[in-house]
Motif scaffolding. Structure first.
Motif, PDB file in Angstrom:
ATOM      1  N   VAL A 190       0.850  -1.177   0.000  1.00 26.59           N
ATOM      2  CA  VAL A 190       0.000   0.000   0.000  1.00 26.59           C
ATOM      3  C   VAL A 190       0.894   1.237   0.000  1.00 26.59           C
ATOM      4  CG1 VAL A 190      -1.935  -1.115   1.184  1.00 26.59           C
ATOM      5  CG2 VAL A 190      -0.112  -0.014   2.534  1.00 26.59           C
ATOM      6  N   ARG A 191       0.262   2.391  -0.057  1.00 27.50           N
ATOM      7  CA  ARG A 191       0.963   3.669   0.038  1.00 27.50           C
ATOM      8  C   ARG A 191       0.611   4.308   1.379  1.00 27.50           C
ATOM      9  NH1 ARG A 191       1.212   8.389  -4.530  1.00 27.50           N
ATOM     10  NH2 ARG A 191       0.877  10.227  -3.214  1.00 27.50           N
ATOM     11  N   VAL A 192       1.597   4.925   2.015  1.00 31.48           N
ATOM     12  CA  VAL A 192       1.385   5.611   3.287  1.00 31.48           C
ATOM     13  C   VAL A 192       1.664   7.097   3.082  1.00 31.48           C
ATOM     14  CG1 VAL A 192       2.188   5.865   5.649  1.00 31.48           C
ATOM     15  CG2 VAL A 192       1.964   3.579   4.665  1.00 31.48           C
ATOM     16  N   GLU A 193       0.699   7.925   3.477  1.00 30.53           N
ATOM     17  CA  GLU A 193       0.835   9.378   3.369  1.00 30.53           C
ATOM     18  C   GLU A 193       0.732   9.979   4.765  1.00 30.53           C
ATOM     19  OE1 GLU A 193      -2.287  10.645   0.789  1.00 30.53           O
ATOM     20  OE2 GLU A 193      -1.515   9.544  -0.965  1.00 30.53           O
ATOM     21  N   PHE A 194       1.657  10.908   5.087  1.00 29.81           N
ATOM     22  CA  PHE A 194       1.594  11.517   6.411  1.00 29.81           C
ATOM     23  C   PHE A 194       2.056  12.965   6.363  1.00 29.81           C
ATOM     24  CE2 PHE A 194       6.011  10.274   6.195  1.00 29.81           C
ATOM     25  CZ  PHE A 194       6.704  11.141   7.040  1.00 29.81           C
ATOM     26  N   GLU A 195       1.723  13.696   7.446  1.00 29.00           N
ATOM     27  CA  GLU A 195       2.120  15.090   7.601  1.00 29.00           C
ATOM     28  C   GLU A 195       3.212  15.162   8.664  1.00 29.00           C
ATOM     29  OE1 GLU A 195      -1.318  17.357   8.584  1.00 29.00           O
ATOM     30  OE2 GLU A 195      -2.473  16.640   6.857  1.00 29.00           O
ATOM     31  N   VAL A 227       4.825   8.894   1.353  1.00 28.83           N
ATOM     32  CA  VAL A 227       4.705  10.288   0.924  1.00 28.83           C
ATOM     33  C   VAL A 227       4.549  11.161   2.166  1.00 28.83           C
ATOM     34  CG1 VAL A 227       3.277  11.960  -0.313  1.00 28.83           C
ATOM     35  CG2 VAL A 227       3.682   9.694  -1.290  1.00 28.83           C
ATOM     36  N   ALA A 228       5.375  12.205   2.274  1.00 29.34           N
ATOM     37  CA  ALA A 228       5.283  13.159   3.375  1.00 29.34           C
ATOM     38  C   ALA A 228       4.977  14.539   2.810  1.00 29.34           C
ATOM     39  CB  ALA A 228       6.588  13.193   4.168  1.00 29.34           C
ATOM     40  N   ASP A 229       3.885  15.123   3.266  1.00 30.39           N
ATOM     41  CA  ASP A 229       3.496  16.467   2.823  1.00 30.39           C
ATOM     42  C   ASP A 229       3.449  16.567   1.301  1.00 30.39           C
ATOM     43  OD1 ASP A 229       3.451  17.242   5.524  1.00 30.39           O
ATOM     44  OD2 ASP A 229       5.569  17.783   5.460  1.00 30.39           O
ATOM     45  N   GLY A 230       2.996  15.493   0.670  1.00 30.75           N
ATOM     46  CA  GLY A 230       2.827  15.490  -0.772  1.00 30.75           C
ATOM     47  C   GLY A 230       4.055  15.130  -1.569  1.00 30.75           C
ATOM     48  N   GLU A 231       5.179  14.861  -0.918  1.00 34.69           N
ATOM     49  CA  GLU A 231       6.419  14.530  -1.625  1.00 34.69           C
ATOM     50  C   GLU A 231       6.885  13.125  -1.271  1.00 34.69           C
ATOM     51  OE1 GLU A 231       9.420  17.410  -0.922  1.00 34.69           O
ATOM     52  OE2 GLU A 231       8.297  19.062  -1.837  1.00 34.69           O
ATOM     53  N   ARG A 232       7.410  12.415  -2.270  1.00 34.78           N
ATOM     54  CA  ARG A 232       7.909  11.061  -2.063  1.00 34.78           C
ATOM     55  C   ARG A 232       9.073  11.055  -1.074  1.00 34.78           C
ATOM     56  NH1 ARG A 232       5.760   6.051  -4.013  1.00 34.78           N
ATOM     57  NH2 ARG A 232       4.326   6.599  -5.681  1.00 34.78           N
ATOM     58  N   VAL A 233       9.078  10.065  -0.187  1.00 29.15           N
ATOM     59  CA  VAL A 233      10.166   9.879   0.774  1.00 29.15           C
ATOM     60  C   VAL A 233      10.986   8.676   0.328  1.00 29.15           C
ATOM     61  CG1 VAL A 233      10.751   9.323   3.162  1.00 29.15           C
ATOM     62  CG2 VAL A 233       8.810  10.840   2.666  1.00 29.15           C
ATOM     63  N   PRO A 234      12.255   8.855  -0.001  1.00 32.70           N
ATOM     64  CA  PRO A 234      13.069   7.704  -0.418  1.00 32.70           C
ATOM     65  C   PRO A 234      13.315   6.760   0.748  1.00 32.70           C
ATOM     66  CG  PRO A 234      14.444   9.651  -0.197  1.00 32.70           C
ATOM     67  CD  PRO A 234      13.030  10.115  -0.025  1.00 32.70           C
ATOM     68  N   GLU A 235      13.459   5.484   0.430  1.00 36.99           N
ATOM     69  CA  GLU A 235      13.770   4.512   1.471  1.00 36.99           C
ATOM     70  C   GLU A 235      15.202   4.742   1.953  1.00 36.99           C
ATOM     71  OE1 GLU A 235      13.361  -0.304   2.297  1.00 36.99           O
ATOM     72  OE2 GLU A 235      12.937   0.530   0.299  1.00 36.99           O
TER      73      GLU A 235
END
Length: 335
Positions: A240-245, A311-319
């Motif tokens: 799944v995809r995880v999105e957070f602020e 995704v954090a604040d709309g931007e991809r977070v690299p592993e």
């Protein structure tokens, strides 16, 4: 694989999986990269099991070091939602550790285990030349219960809320502040406050309480690679995809001050004791109340969606390709 710390997915899949011994029907959940525990079906009963090194840091003080080590060992089973019920532990002690020092460690562990209702069922204790702190053995924790009560590590579903406890980089900051306070160019009050945050076993209780208050669909403990690494593991396990602020995630001012002073990224720094929890929206408030009831800071920080990655604040977070705290450990230990 390069460097130190846990192996990456490429190493795991190239060298470990699928070479897993006999193919037995009673293995309900076997090894997977980034997954905290396995499950055995024992005639209809779920036996959750996880193995970790025993890490004892003498400079923390023996009792405090013992509680921290035990929390790391038990957390990987507690995130199944079942309370840790049994422990098998092997100590490979450095020859210079005397009997009174070991008694202090084992006494603190025994006290915490008794309080948690966890029984020691077997083990091995010896002193060996060549062994050294902090890595002084290994332990396997277990939990016994109903299969339907197990919170699977790959259970996060689109629509779930993402809850986070404790904060980003807390373990790393607390460890540095405890072990090297005089080497941190930050306000003394901030260093003292960060040191006090070293986790014990509260998050073990918190994970069990969260599951009981749920339903909870997945839980994970943020260890090496920090919160960013743990989020990628959570998302990858469930596909799944995880999105957070970011601003919603607990990040105490004292932890931020230590991270800034030592120049490490708290989002990619080991943070054992920080729990990631996913739950349906209608259960999120109950779960938050349960976590806070165990003394944990907890916040609703995002959601699970269709897709992949973090995704954090709309931007991809690299592993993360490593843990930002390891170079700091090496530098401080060498000074």
């Amino acid at each position: 694989m390069a460097g130190t710390g846990k192996v990456d997915r490429e190493f795991f899949e190239g060298y470990i999986y699928p070479r897993l011994g006999a193919d037995r029907a009673d293995v309900a959940l076997g090894p997977r990269h980034g997954v905290d525990f396995g499950v055995i079906d024992a005639d209809g009963t779920a036996v959750v099991t996880a193995t970790d090194p025993v890490s004892v840091l003498p400079d923390l003080g023996w009792e405090r070091a013992a509680r921290f080590a035990l929390g790391v060992i038990l957390a990987d089973v507690a995130v199944s939602g079942l309370p840790p019920s049994h422990l098998s532990v092997a100590f490979h002690l450095p020859p210079e550790m005397n009997d009174d020092e070991f008694a202090a460690v084992w006494g603190a562990m025994d006290e915490a285990l008794t309080d948690l209702g966890t029984a020691v069922v077997t083990g091995h204790t010896a002193r060996y030349a060549g062994c050294s702190f902090p890595w002084v053995g290994g332990a396997t924790a277990m939990a016994v219960g109903d299969h339907d009560d197990v919170v699977r590590p790959d259970g996060a579903r689109p629509g779930d809320r993402l809850l986070v406890t404790t904060g980003a980089g807390v373990e790393a900051a607390a460890m540095f502040a405890s072990l090297y306070p005089d080497q941190i160019p930050a306000d003394d009050a901030a260093v003292d406050a960060a040191a006090a945050r070293l986790p014990g076993v509260d998050h073990v209780r918190g994970a069990v309480a969260a599951a009981a208050a749920g339903p909870v669909t997945a839980m994970h403990d943020a260890t090496e690679g920090g919160l960013h690494g743990a989020l990628h593991e959570l998302a990858g396990a469930a596909r799944v995809r995880v999105e957070f602020e970011r601003d919603a995630v607990p990040l105490p001012d004292d932890v931020r001050a230590v991270a800034d002073a030592l120049d490490f990224d708290p989002w990619r720094a080991t943070s054992s004791g920080t729990l990631l929890v996913t739950a349906p929206p209608e259960a999120a408030d109950r779960v938050l109340d349960a976590l806070r009831g165990e003394g944990l800071a907890a916040a609703d920080v995002g959601r699970v969606t269709d897709g992949e990655g973090v995704v954090a604040d709309g931007e991809r977070v690299p592993e993360p390709d490593g843990d930002s705290s390891w170079p700091v450990y090496e530098r401080l230990a060498g000074e």
